[in-house]
Scaffold this active site. Structure first.
Site, PDB file in Angstrom:
ATOM      1  CB  SER A 143      25.716  19.211  23.083  1.00  0.00           C
ATOM      2  OG  SER A 143      25.286  20.181  22.160  1.00  0.00           O
ATOM      3  CB  SER A 191      20.346  20.150  22.948  1.00  0.00           C
ATOM      4  OG  SER A 191      21.049  19.372  23.879  1.00  0.00           O
ATOM      5  CG  ASP A 208      20.750  16.317  23.511  1.00  0.00           C
ATOM      6  OD1 ASP A 208      21.728  16.828  24.087  1.00  0.00           O
ATOM      7  OD2 ASP A 208      19.628  16.853  23.449  1.00  0.00           O
TER       8      ASP A 208
END
Length: 336
Positions: A233, A271, A273
């Site tokens: 991340s 992830s 993000d």
């Protein structure tokens, strides 16, 4: 500490926009950063980083703000109200995934104790996280209320420490040890110069590429070798003194997420993000969208530099169960 100066990163990346005075998010006047690091031998590598806008006072309850989601495998507390109202009501706290919920409660308690909040009955705490479970015993949830309050109370306008500090203590990204990184770039809208400042908590996977060249480490395949690995991340906090409204800040925030790709992010399934962008100025009349190109470019450059800074400032770290995150050196990038 890094063995280079931030202006070396600026030159290496061939950036067009000049850094601010300190090349940090704190170049935006009225933005302070506080950090608390929690370590215990090789078992614990965690902490808290707080971004505190001074403009959030009793006379001004919110700032224009937007969130951009690259991949939403994350626990960004407070995101939906920002998306709905375009307003930031609290400082932004970053920490470890399983400590995010305690941090949010601590942030609410800190805000309610502030002058002017004696009658507050609704508040939207903003807490982002990355998973430091590769290097740290994340299930311990070692971040306490006291750590969060200490980060908030100790926030200063100085250039923040980078690397394995605060919320970045247990991070690794692109095959190397990572953590907290910061940078700023100037941008002109019309006849006025503004600052775009970025702070990142970098913890994402991919293959590091700098100036088009891949930079590999002996840990590049750790996600493939560790099927239960999670937390690829990145949290990006962007502050500016440009008079942008929430919709325009959303456009800016998306560029911050795009900047991860310039360094090789692979935006995996796991992830989280996110970019949170806020302005310290409430615009009476926002600039035309067509005038925002310099801000977009400054955002891409500042985010790219902040991520690279987070890597260069982080030394090789041995974590739980003997796991190793190797440090990125200047020699990796220059071949010197």
């Amino acid at each position: 500490m890094p063995d280079h100066a931030p202006d070396s990163v600026h030159a290496l990346l061939h950036h067009a926009h000049a850094p601010g005075a300190c090349d940090a998010i704190t170049d935006v006047a009225g933005v302070r950063v506080g950090q608390v690091t929690v370590r215990e031998g090789s078992r614990l590598h965690t902490g808290v980083t707080a971004v505190v806008p001074d403009a959030l006072t009793t006379a001004r309850a919110s700032l224009p703000c937007a969130v951009a989601v690259g991949n939403g495998h994350g626990k960004l507390i407070g995101a939906t109200q920002i998306a709905e109202l375009g307003a930031l009501e609290t400082p932004i706290v970053l920490t470890s995934t399983l400590s995010a919920f305690r941090a949010a409660d601590a942030l609410v308690g800190w805000m309610l104790a502030r002058p002017g909040h004696e009658r507050t009955i609704s508040l939207n705490p903003v807490v982002g996280e990355c998973n430091d479970g590769w290097l740290s015993d994340i299930r311990t949830r070692a971040v306490t209320d006291a750590h969060v309050v200490q980060a908030l109370e100790s926030a200063t306008p100085d250039r923040p420490e980078e690397g394995s500090v605060g919320a970045g203590t247990g991070m690794d990204a692109l095959g190397f040890k990572a953590g907290i990184g910061t940078a700023s770039r100037t941008a002109r809208i019309g006849l006025e110069d503004y600052v775009v400042g970025v702070l990142v908590q970098a913890n994402f996977s991919g293959t590091l590429r700098v100036a088009g060249r891949p930079v590999l480490s002996n840990q590049q395949d750790r996600h493939a070798r560790t099927p239960d690995a999670q937390g690829n991340s990145c949290m990006i906090v962007l502050a500016t003194n440009a008079p942008l409204d929430a919709r325009q800040l959303g456009r800016v925030a998306r560029r911050a997420v795009y900047a991860m790709g310039r360094l090789g992010a692979d935006y995996r399934h796991g992830s989280g993000d996110y970019a949170i962008a806020f302005s310290t100025v409430a615009p009476a009349r926002p600039p035309a969208d067509a005038a925002l190109n310099p801000v977009f470019t400054a955002t891409l450059e500042a985010t790219e530099a902040a991520i690279l800074q987070s890597l260069l400032a982080s030394p090789t770290t041995v974590g739980r169960e003997g796991r190793v995150a190797p440090g990125l050196t200047w020699e990796h990038l220059t071949g010197a």
